[in-house]
Design a protein around this motif. Sequence first.
Motif, PDB file in Angstrom:
ATOM      1  N   PRO A 164       3.836 -28.356-106.777  1.00  0.00           N
ATOM      2  CA  PRO A 164       3.757 -29.297-105.652  1.00  0.00           C
ATOM      3  C   PRO A 164       3.197 -28.638-104.388  1.00  0.00           C
ATOM      4  CG  PRO A 164       5.948 -29.304-106.631  1.00  0.00           C
ATOM      5  CD  PRO A 164       5.171 -28.240-107.323  1.00  0.00           C
ATOM      6  N   GLU A 165       3.552 -27.385-104.181  1.00  0.00           N
ATOM      7  CA  GLU A 165       3.072 -26.725-102.956  1.00  0.00           C
ATOM      8  C   GLU A 165       1.555 -26.532-102.989  1.00  0.00           C
ATOM      9  OE1 GLU A 165       4.029 -22.733-100.565  1.00  0.00           O
ATOM     10  OE2 GLU A 165       5.547 -23.373-102.022  1.00  0.00           O
ATOM     11  N   PHE A 166       1.061 -26.143-104.185  1.00  0.00           N
ATOM     12  CA  PHE A 166      -0.386 -25.972-104.344  1.00  0.00           C
ATOM     13  C   PHE A 166      -1.092 -27.298-104.059  1.00  0.00           C
ATOM     14  CE2 PHE A 166      -3.955 -26.823-107.204  1.00  0.00           C
ATOM     15  CZ  PHE A 166      -4.830 -25.808-106.852  1.00  0.00           C
ATOM     16  N   LEU A 167      -0.548 -28.357-104.663  1.00  0.00           N
ATOM     17  CA  LEU A 167      -1.193 -29.669-104.492  1.00  0.00           C
ATOM     18  C   LEU A 167      -1.193 -30.084-103.029  1.00  0.00           C
ATOM     19  CD1 LEU A 167       0.023 -31.827-107.495  1.00  0.00           C
ATOM     20  CD2 LEU A 167      -2.291 -31.092-106.967  1.00  0.00           C
ATOM     21  N   GLU A 168      -0.060 -29.940-102.413  1.00  0.00           N
ATOM     22  CA  GLU A 168       0.117 -30.356-101.010  1.00  0.00           C
ATOM     23  C   GLU A 168      -0.919 -29.682-100.102  1.00  0.00           C
ATOM     24  OE1 GLU A 168       3.280 -31.824 -99.841  1.00  0.00           O
ATOM     25  OE2 GLU A 168       2.760 -31.723 -97.712  1.00  0.00           O
ATOM     26  N   GLY A 171      -9.414 -27.913-112.366  1.00  0.00           N
ATOM     27  CA  GLY A 171      -8.749 -28.794-111.406  1.00  0.00           C
ATOM     28  C   GLY A 171      -7.772 -29.737-112.081  1.00  0.00           C
ATOM     29  N   MET A 172      -8.184 -30.286-113.217  1.00  0.00           N
ATOM     30  CA  MET A 172      -7.306 -31.233-113.916  1.00  0.00           C
ATOM     31  C   MET A 172      -6.027 -30.541-114.368  1.00  0.00           C
ATOM     32  SD  MET A 172      -9.724 -33.795-116.086  1.00  0.00           S
ATOM     33  CE  MET A 172     -10.689 -32.602-116.938  1.00  0.00           C
ATOM     34  N   ASN A 173      -6.184 -29.292-114.819  1.00  0.00           N
ATOM     35  CA  ASN A 173      -5.004 -28.542-115.231  1.00  0.00           C
ATOM     36  C   ASN A 173      -4.032 -28.319-114.091  1.00  0.00           C
ATOM     37  OD1 ASN A 173      -5.049 -28.090-117.979  1.00  0.00           O
ATOM     38  ND2 ASN A 173      -6.667 -26.565-117.764  1.00  0.00           N
ATOM     39  N   LYS A 174      -4.564 -28.385-112.868  1.00  0.00           N
ATOM     40  CA  LYS A 174      -3.704 -28.180-111.698  1.00  0.00           C
ATOM     41  C   LYS A 174      -3.263 -29.519-111.113  1.00  0.00           C
ATOM     42  CE  LYS A 174      -3.460 -24.465-109.912  1.00  0.00           C
ATOM     43  NZ  LYS A 174      -2.347 -23.510-110.059  1.00  0.00           N
ATOM     44  N   ASP A 175      -3.507 -30.599-111.857  1.00  0.00           N
ATOM     45  CA  ASP A 175      -3.117 -31.949-111.431  1.00  0.00           C
ATOM     46  C   ASP A 175      -3.924 -32.475-110.239  1.00  0.00           C
ATOM     47  OD1 ASP A 175      -1.478 -32.832-113.327  1.00  0.00           O
ATOM     48  OD2 ASP A 175       0.382 -32.731-112.161  1.00  0.00           O
ATOM     49  N   LEU A 176      -5.079 -31.883-110.010  1.00  0.00           N
ATOM     50  CA  LEU A 176      -5.932 -32.401-108.931  1.00  0.00           C
ATOM     51  C   LEU A 176      -6.723 -33.594-109.452  1.00  0.00           C
ATOM     52  CD1 LEU A 176      -7.394 -28.983-107.709  1.00  0.00           C
ATOM     53  CD2 LEU A 176      -5.897 -30.476-106.370  1.00  0.00           C
ATOM     54  N   SER A 177      -7.201 -34.433-108.531  1.00  0.00           N
ATOM     55  CA  SER A 177      -8.187 -35.453-108.910  1.00  0.00           C
ATOM     56  C   SER A 177      -9.527 -34.737-108.938  1.00  0.00           C
ATOM     57  CB  SER A 177      -8.255 -36.564-107.874  1.00  0.00           C
ATOM     58  OG  SER A 177      -7.002 -37.136-107.700  1.00  0.00           O
ATOM     59  N   THR A 178     -10.322 -35.033-109.953  1.00  0.00           N
ATOM     60  CA  THR A 178     -11.617 -34.347-110.034  1.00  0.00           C
ATOM     61  C   THR A 178     -12.700 -35.338-110.416  1.00  0.00           C
ATOM     62  OG1 THR A 178     -11.534 -33.892-112.402  1.00  0.00           O
ATOM     63  CG2 THR A 178     -10.485 -32.284-110.964  1.00  0.00           C
ATOM     64  N   CYS A 179     -13.925 -35.068-110.007  1.00  0.00           N
ATOM     65  CA  CYS A 179     -15.031 -35.794-110.612  1.00  0.00           C
ATOM     66  C   CYS A 179     -16.300 -34.973-110.577  1.00  0.00           C
ATOM     67  CB  CYS A 179     -15.193 -37.186-110.052  1.00  0.00           C
ATOM     68  SG  CYS A 179     -15.777 -37.247-108.441  1.00  0.00           S
ATOM     69  N   TRP A 180     -17.180 -35.314-111.495  1.00  0.00           N
ATOM     70  CA  TRP A 180     -18.393 -34.529-111.767  1.00  0.00           C
ATOM     71  C   TRP A 180     -19.546 -35.482-112.000  1.00  0.00           C
ATOM     72  CZ3 TRP A 180     -21.139 -34.549-116.506  1.00  0.00           C
ATOM     73  CH2 TRP A 180     -22.031 -33.495-116.704  1.00  0.00           C
ATOM     74  N   LEU A 181     -20.615 -35.261-111.309  1.00  0.00           N
ATOM     75  CA  LEU A 181     -21.773 -36.158-111.441  1.00  0.00           C
ATOM     76  C   LEU A 181     -23.015 -35.296-111.639  1.00  0.00           C
ATOM     77  CD1 LEU A 181     -22.515 -39.244-110.994  1.00  0.00           C
ATOM     78  CD2 LEU A 181     -23.096 -38.576-108.684  1.00  0.00           C
ATOM     79  N   PRO A 182     -23.624 -35.368-112.815  1.00  0.00           N
ATOM     80  CA  PRO A 182     -24.807 -34.519-113.052  1.00  0.00           C
ATOM     81  C   PRO A 182     -26.063 -35.153-112.487  1.00  0.00           C
ATOM     82  CG  PRO A 182     -24.339 -35.789-115.022  1.00  0.00           C
ATOM     83  CD  PRO A 182     -23.310 -36.192-114.003  1.00  0.00           C
ATOM     84  N   CYS A 208     -25.244 -30.472-109.974  1.00  0.00           N
ATOM     85  CA  CYS A 208     -24.158 -31.419-110.169  1.00  0.00           C
ATOM     86  C   CYS A 208     -23.307 -31.501-108.910  1.00  0.00           C
ATOM     87  CB  CYS A 208     -23.314 -31.078-111.395  1.00  0.00           C
ATOM     88  SG  CYS A 208     -22.468 -29.526-111.310  1.00  0.00           S
ATOM     89  N   HIS A 209     -22.699 -32.679-108.776  1.00  0.00           N
ATOM     90  CA  HIS A 209     -21.794 -32.948-107.667  1.00  0.00           C
ATOM     91  C   HIS A 209     -20.377 -32.785-108.239  1.00  0.00           C
ATOM     92  CE1 HIS A 209     -24.886 -35.853-105.693  1.00  0.00           C
ATOM     93  NE2 HIS A 209     -25.457 -35.351-106.775  1.00  0.00           N
ATOM     94  N   VAL A 210     -19.551 -32.029-107.579  1.00  0.00           N
ATOM     95  CA  VAL A 210     -18.172 -31.848-108.072  1.00  0.00           C
ATOM     96  C   VAL A 210     -17.215 -32.084-106.898  1.00  0.00           C
ATOM     97  CG1 VAL A 210     -16.505 -30.224-109.054  1.00  0.00           C
ATOM     98  CG2 VAL A 210     -18.882 -30.132-109.775  1.00  0.00           C
ATOM     99  N   VAL A 211     -16.195 -32.872-107.163  1.00  0.00           N
ATOM    100  CA  VAL A 211     -15.163 -33.045-106.135  1.00  0.00           C
ATOM    101  C   VAL A 211     -13.811 -32.677-106.737  1.00  0.00           C
ATOM    102  CG1 VAL A 211     -14.124 -34.613-104.443  1.00  0.00           C
ATOM    103  CG2 VAL A 211     -16.474 -35.007-105.193  1.00  0.00           C
ATOM    104  N   LEU A 212     -13.047 -31.886-106.010  1.00  0.00           N
ATOM    105  CA  LEU A 212     -11.661 -31.584-106.380  1.00  0.00           C
ATOM    106  C   LEU A 212     -10.818 -32.000-105.186  1.00  0.00           C
ATOM    107  CD1 LEU A 212     -11.859 -27.893-107.748  1.00  0.00           C
ATOM    108  CD2 LEU A 212     -12.195 -29.985-109.020  1.00  0.00           C
ATOM    109  N   SER A 213      -9.798 -32.794-105.467  1.00  0.00           N
ATOM    110  CA  SER A 213      -9.032 -33.296-104.320  1.00  0.00           C
ATOM    111  C   SER A 213      -7.577 -33.502-104.701  1.00  0.00           C
ATOM    112  CB  SER A 213      -9.644 -34.629-103.861  1.00  0.00           C
ATOM    113  OG  SER A 213      -8.906 -35.148-102.791  1.00  0.00           O
TER     114      SER A 213
END
Length: 475
Positions: free
Chosen positions: A291-295, A323-334, A347-352
């Motif tokens: 939770p602390e990492f995510l926060e 990112g997914m393994n860390k429970d982040l929202s992720t997306c990837w656009l080639p 590619c476009h990558v977002v980790l949030s």
Amino acid sequence: MVKDVLKKPTGFYEKFERKPTGSQYTTHYCPGCGHGKIHKIIAEALEDLEIGDNTIFVSPVGCSVFAYYYINAGNIQSAHGRAAAVGTGLSRSNPDSIVISYQGDGDLAAIGTGETIHAANRGENMTVIFVNNAIYGMTGGQMAPTTMEGQITTTTPRGRDPDDQGYPIRMCEMIGTLEAPVFVERVSVTDSKGIRNARKAIRKALQSQKDGQGYSFVEVLSPCPVGWKMSSPDAVKWVKDVMEEYFPVENFKDLIKERPPKPKPKPLASSDEIIKVLGLTGEEKLFDADPEFLENFPEQRLRIAGFGGQGVLMAGTTLCMLGMNKDLSTCWLPSYGPAIRGGTANCHVVLSNSSIGSPVVDKPNVLIAMNLPSLDSFEDIVTPGGLIIVNSSIVERKVKRDDVESLYIPMTRIAEDQGLRRASNMVALTAYISYTKLMSIDELIILFEANFKKKELIRKNVEIIRATHQYIQNM
Ligand SMILES: Cc1ncc(C[n+]2csc(CCOP(=O)(O)OP(=O)(O)O)c2C)c(N)n1
Ligand code: SF4
């Protein structure tokens, strides 16, 4: 006593706010254009069938591009030819909605032919209004698939020659042969009788959709006086004399009385079902959510760019897996050109740590430039305070900006030193993770070991990850 009150149907907006000033009561269509008449028929039907509140109107590219300023419904603009796909998604995810896909002949019968046929063949719950004006109206009158034999357009200045350009396509006839569609009819908005019939057909199609019966297709022969370079009366006459001759105005299929309502679309598979189909246990997570990492995770918006073959797309997907393994929202656009190997790719990558609004990273806070064209193309769009990581093995120049942080890593050389030149993407990824300390390098190694099969490849990549990490430590 006044019996009938003439008023605008509620299927139209009261005011058309396309233009902030000037008349807000007229449309943008040329005088004599059929689109306006067809809009009116639809707007009246929305009111009379009481479906305005749950109708979604899909208008793709073409002269009807501004339909969303006029039709008082949910409105979605789709890319050229893609209305059938967008309509499919809309009707499946909103099974109680009425979906109207309103398309020109260039849109539906050229760029969108494949999607149209397959949506019809699947019997998607939507009503397609196909405006056949025998030309690409919006772009100035090029030949459409429905352009008549001998018709002069800007791209057929000697007239359409079937030996060269093929024959005009009869869409109703094609769609009428398919099993799934419920109602297929061609109408024509020329004289009052034609308009009355068009009205009836569109209402029947919409009522059928309201009753959940599936796919209907109404083709409307429609004048385009400007594209055809004719006066409005001549354009109407041409529809009647020429178009109606080749495109008969008639019903091709009507199963409305006998077709039972289609079953509602099945809900998407639950995550339990997906886990079962993939043969997983559901316990595959490599790391426990922290939770602390995510926060505290600062949103990362990256562009990873280089030559095709440098593995920039894979660097992006690997980062997303991490990112997914860390429970982040992720997306990837080639994004890549036609020449994948040797061409450029990025590619476009977002980790949030919260939901992601758009997968498009037009203002990255991190740029990984694995070659010079990438640095040239994307340096300027990095947000001030952002980070640019450059493959200094092959990029000879420095970052020009002084409001961003720059990191120069000899990616190709580090990969080569470990005997795997093409793994410079792993160097890039490790450099980013190691330098920003967003995640630990061990997590990258574990992920790699868990997801790749070839032992030798894993060993070399792990060495590359360690060597890069060491390089960053020593900087
Ligand atoms: C992918 C893509 N290709 C081409 C275009 C250019 N374009 C815009 S409108 C149009 C033709 C539309 O013609 P039609 O569907 O017949 O509609 P009309 O304008 O006649 O109503 C084209 C080719 C575009 N916007 N997007
Ligand atoms: S160009 Fe043709 S289709 Fe487009 S608005 Fe004008 S008349 Fe209508």
